[in-house]
Scaffold this active site. Sequence first.
Site: not given
Length: 141
Positions: A15, A89, A93
């Site tokens: 995350c 995220c 990410c």
Amino acid sequence: MSSTETSKPSALFVCVHNAGRSQMAAGFLRELSGDAVEVRSAGSMPAQMINPTAVEAMLERGIDIRAEQPKVLTNEAVQASDVVITMGCGDACPYYPGKDYQDWELDDPAGQGIEAVRPIRDEIELRVRGLLAQLGVEPVA
């Protein structure tokens, strides 16, 4: 080390801050799998410390994540993991082709009280139990 080297599956929870959702998921996976799964967590922009409300919520379940420190997401952590689970995220990410990816959309516990974090924690536990089934690992608890 990947599962091919350790003979056990490995999972990476990612995350943004690696201070709440991913740390709770890692805590549940460690607790529920015993030593049967290699567990990692990381963040694209890690916080300075674990979310204290996430710690409190996990302590209610008898899982202590206080010793965990937020860690930065590295290519090595991704490459060493069989399953990569992102948690809210989005574009923060990175995507690594060839990995088994899952995206668990979950509310962010940051800045929320314990009453709001408990349902997030409970949803994470359900998803971790599902992940164990996917990995073919019987929960120990």
